[in-house]
Scaffold this motif. Structure first.
Motif, PDB file in Angstrom:
ATOM      1  N   GLY A 271       0.775  -1.235   0.000  1.00  0.00           N
ATOM      2  CA  GLY A 271       0.000   0.000   0.000  1.00  0.00           C
ATOM      3  C   GLY A 271       0.803   1.280   0.000  1.00  0.00           C
ATOM      4  O   GLY A 271       0.228   2.375  -0.079  1.00  0.00           O
ATOM      5  N   LEU A 272       2.136   1.186   0.087  1.00  0.00           N
ATOM      6  CA  LEU A 272       2.961   2.391   0.034  1.00  0.00           C
ATOM      7  C   LEU A 272       3.033   2.896  -1.402  1.00  0.00           C
ATOM      8  O   LEU A 272       3.230   2.108  -2.332  1.00  0.00           O
ATOM      9  CB  LEU A 272       4.369   2.072   0.555  1.00  0.00           C
ATOM     10  N   LYS A 273       2.873   4.186  -1.611  1.00  0.00           N
ATOM     11  CA  LYS A 273       2.989   4.745  -2.952  1.00  0.00           C
ATOM     12  C   LYS A 273       4.406   4.537  -3.488  1.00  0.00           C
ATOM     13  O   LYS A 273       5.371   4.603  -2.709  1.00  0.00           O
ATOM     14  CB  LYS A 273       2.669   6.244  -2.948  1.00  0.00           C
ATOM     15  N   PRO A 274       4.562   4.292  -4.793  1.00  0.00           N
ATOM     16  CA  PRO A 274       5.912   4.132  -5.344  1.00  0.00           C
ATOM     17  C   PRO A 274       6.827   5.325  -5.068  1.00  0.00           C
ATOM     18  O   PRO A 274       8.019   5.147  -4.848  1.00  0.00           O
ATOM     19  CB  PRO A 274       5.651   3.955  -6.843  1.00  0.00           C
ATOM     20  N   THR A 275       6.266   6.546  -5.081  1.00  0.00           N
ATOM     21  CA  THR A 275       7.104   7.711  -4.768  1.00  0.00           C
ATOM     22  C   THR A 275       7.560   7.677  -3.305  1.00  0.00           C
ATOM     23  O   THR A 275       8.704   8.017  -2.990  1.00  0.00           O
ATOM     24  CB  THR A 275       6.334   9.010  -5.044  1.00  0.00           C
ATOM     25  N   GLN A 276       6.683   7.238  -2.405  1.00  0.00           N
ATOM     26  CA  GLN A 276       7.062   7.104  -0.998  1.00  0.00           C
ATOM     27  C   GLN A 276       8.095   5.997  -0.815  1.00  0.00           C
ATOM     28  O   GLN A 276       9.037   6.132  -0.026  1.00  0.00           O
ATOM     29  CB  GLN A 276       5.819   6.817  -0.148  1.00  0.00           C
ATOM     30  N   THR A 277       7.925   4.896  -1.562  1.00  0.00           N
ATOM     31  CA  THR A 277       8.889   3.796  -1.508  1.00  0.00           C
ATOM     32  C   THR A 277      10.266   4.270  -1.957  1.00  0.00           C
ATOM     33  O   THR A 277      11.296   3.863  -1.396  1.00  0.00           O
ATOM     34  CB  THR A 277       8.418   2.631  -2.399  1.00  0.00           C
ATOM     35  N   THR A 278      10.295   5.138  -2.953  1.00  0.00           N
ATOM     36  CA  THR A 278      11.572   5.663  -3.440  1.00  0.00           C
ATOM     37  C   THR A 278      12.248   6.532  -2.384  1.00  0.00           C
ATOM     38  O   THR A 278      13.479   6.481  -2.214  1.00  0.00           O
ATOM     39  CB  THR A 278      11.356   6.461  -4.742  1.00  0.00           C
ATOM     40  N   VAL A 279      11.468   7.308  -1.661  1.00  0.00           N
ATOM     41  CA  VAL A 279      12.025   8.101  -0.555  1.00  0.00           C
ATOM     42  C   VAL A 279      12.620   7.175   0.506  1.00  0.00           C
ATOM     43  O   VAL A 279      13.738   7.401   0.996  1.00  0.00           O
ATOM     44  CB  VAL A 279      10.940   9.006   0.064  1.00  0.00           C
ATOM     45  N   VAL A 280      11.891   6.119   0.851  1.00  0.00           N
ATOM     46  CA  VAL A 280      12.395   5.141   1.828  1.00  0.00           C
ATOM     47  C   VAL A 280      13.695   4.513   1.327  1.00  0.00           C
ATOM     48  O   VAL A 280      14.659   4.349   2.090  1.00  0.00           O
ATOM     49  CB  VAL A 280      11.336   4.048   2.087  1.00  0.00           C
ATOM     50  N   ALA A 281      13.739   4.169   0.035  1.00  0.00           N
ATOM     51  CA  ALA A 281      14.910   3.501  -0.536  1.00  0.00           C
ATOM     52  C   ALA A 281      16.147   4.391  -0.494  1.00  0.00           C
ATOM     53  O   ALA A 281      17.217   3.973  -0.049  1.00  0.00           O
ATOM     54  CB  ALA A 281      14.605   3.077  -1.975  1.00  0.00           C
ATOM     55  N   TYR A 321      11.803   1.789 -10.729  1.00  0.00           N
ATOM     56  CA  TYR A 321      11.011   1.147 -11.779  1.00  0.00           C
ATOM     57  C   TYR A 321       9.537   1.072 -11.396  1.00  0.00           C
ATOM     58  O   TYR A 321       8.659   1.137 -12.255  1.00  0.00           O
ATOM     59  CB  TYR A 321      11.563  -0.245 -12.079  1.00  0.00           C
ATOM     60  N   GLY A 322       9.261   0.924 -10.106  1.00  0.00           N
ATOM     61  CA  GLY A 322       7.869   0.911  -9.666  1.00  0.00           C
ATOM     62  C   GLY A 322       7.160   2.225  -9.875  1.00  0.00           C
ATOM     63  O   GLY A 322       5.926   2.269  -9.984  1.00  0.00           O
ATOM     64  N   MET A 323       7.916   3.330  -9.944  1.00  0.00           N
ATOM     65  CA  MET A 323       7.305   4.641 -10.193  1.00  0.00           C
ATOM     66  C   MET A 323       6.774   4.780 -11.611  1.00  0.00           C
ATOM     67  O   MET A 323       5.878   5.590 -11.868  1.00  0.00           O
ATOM     68  CB  MET A 323       8.325   5.760  -9.944  1.00  0.00           C
TER      69      MET A 323
END
Length: 392
Positions: A271-281, A321-323
């Motif tokens: 459920g995390l947005k891809p943009t949020q996942t990128t920030v986490v990464a 890539y998920g973005m």
């Protein structure tokens, strides 16, 4: 948009992913036995650097043009052409031709590489349900790391058979994938525009304007350049930081990045947005490199710290890539976004190793660690600043 009854075509998706691995082998088959190739050709290190990077030159210059040719000839047809060309060139290189001919084949090979890395992931996204696209794009994002890990694991068996064995393995891989594509992929998944655009300088310029004039198509590639500058350089220069480490480390680092990429896909599925996942990464990568720098300063054994950094690099790759399907919802936009990733990604992998080489030559280990910290900082700024603009 897929219909509610559409079923994800996993066998085709896996074969397309394997095609991407074949494209990555165009680098790995030279990178892993590079010392033996240098001896065989009696070449300088700079000449071998050319042999390695020549494939990426085409993508760095022409990647944004691919969408024009796709819209003219179709995804499936261009992918088959690229796989056929790559297979023929792979078998020519098995002969280990003279250096000028080898460089010429590597340059042409770059055309096939570019087409594969743009068409295959777009087709993978089209072959799956809409709610699974970010996960499938994260899978695609692992193709480079998985390939290096696979050939690294096979090196103890391939190396005793001579440097040609890496080239033979790649040629056989491409031939098998070409046959599987012919058997499994009989109709295109993406409709072409009507009328089909003509190939012209004007259309190519317009394509560049469309790609780089929209933040939704260019943001993933802006982040990706920081990842590729890190990834390729660290595979080369990590032995300079605290020593090469145990024998298992070289094969483990790309494999760990694979786990990170799947981790990014899992975060999106939760459920995390891809943009949020990128920030986490990118934030995780910054922390990992800070911890690595402290451990290096304390004189600790660094193998597991290096493993942790490569896990976060995998997170970065999968998140970026998920973005793509999240920001660009239409296949044409996705192809444009992937084209930009191919172009700026090749730029990153081309400039990264020389930058890290200069940093190491000037400041030693401190230079490598300093650049490693700088890249996720840049990526964090890009994703936080521009994703906010997209949300407004």
């Amino acid at each position: 948009m897929n219909s509610p009854t559409f079923h994800t075509r996993w066998p085709l998706i896996i074969v397309l992913w394997f095609c991407g691995m074949g494209a990555a082998m165009q680098f790995a088959k030279v990178s892993l036995p590079i010392d033996e190739l240098q001896t065989y050709y009696d070449a300088s290190l700079s000449e071998m650097g050319l042999v390695l990077s020549w494939v990426g030159v085409c993508g760095m210059v022409f990647a944004a043009c691919v969408s024009v040719f796709i819209n003219r000839f179709g995804y499936r047809r261009l992918l088959f052409l690229a796989m056929f060309l790559a297979t023929v060139l792979a078998w020519v290189q098995v002969l280990l031709p003279p250096m000028p001919l080898l460089l010429a084949t590597r340059l042409i090979e770059g055309v096939s590489h570019l087409i594969i890395v743009v068409t295959a992931p777009t087709l993978m996204a089209a072959a799956c349900r809409a709610d699974q696209r970010s996960m499938v794009m994260s899978l695609w994002g692992t193709f480079f790391g998985v390939t290096f890990s696979l050939l690294g694991a096979l090196s103890p068996w391939l190396m005793p058979m001579g440097v040609t064995s890496f080239f033979v393995f790649h040629a056989l891989w491409m031939l098998v994938m070409l046959v599987l594509l012919a058997l499994m992929f009989r109709t295109d998944l993406i409709a072409l525009p009507h009328p089909r655009p003509q190939i012209s300088i004007k259309n190519i310029i317009e394509q560049h304007v469309q790609i780089y004039g929209q933040m939704r198509t260019v943001l993933p590639s802006l982040c990706f350049i920081t990842y590729t500058a890190l990834y390729v350089a660290l595979l080369t220069f990590f032995p300079k930081v605290g020593g090469a480490g145990p024998d298992w480390l070289r094969a483990a680092l790309p494999l760990v990045s694979l786990a990170g990429a799947f981790g990014a896909g899992a975060l999106v599925q939760k459920g995390l947005k891809p943009t949020q996942t990128t920030v986490v990464a990118f934030g995780s990568a910054l922390v990992a490199f800070l911890v690595l720098a402290v451990a290096c300063q304390q004189g600790l054994e660094l193998s597991w710290f290096k493993v942790a950094t490569f896990f976060t690099l995998g997170l970065m790759q999968g998140a970026i890539y998920g973005m793509i399907p999240y920001l660009a919802t239409q296949p044409a936009q996705q192809a444009q976004s992937i084209s930009a990733i191919a172009q700026l990604g090749n730029l990153g992998s081309t400039i990264g190793p020389p930058l890290f080489g200069i940093a190491f030559g000037t400041w030693g280990t401190t230079g490598i660690l300093g650049l490693s910290l700088l890249m996720p900082v840049i990526g964090l700024f890009l994703i936080v600043y521009f994703s906010r603009k997209l949300d407004n």
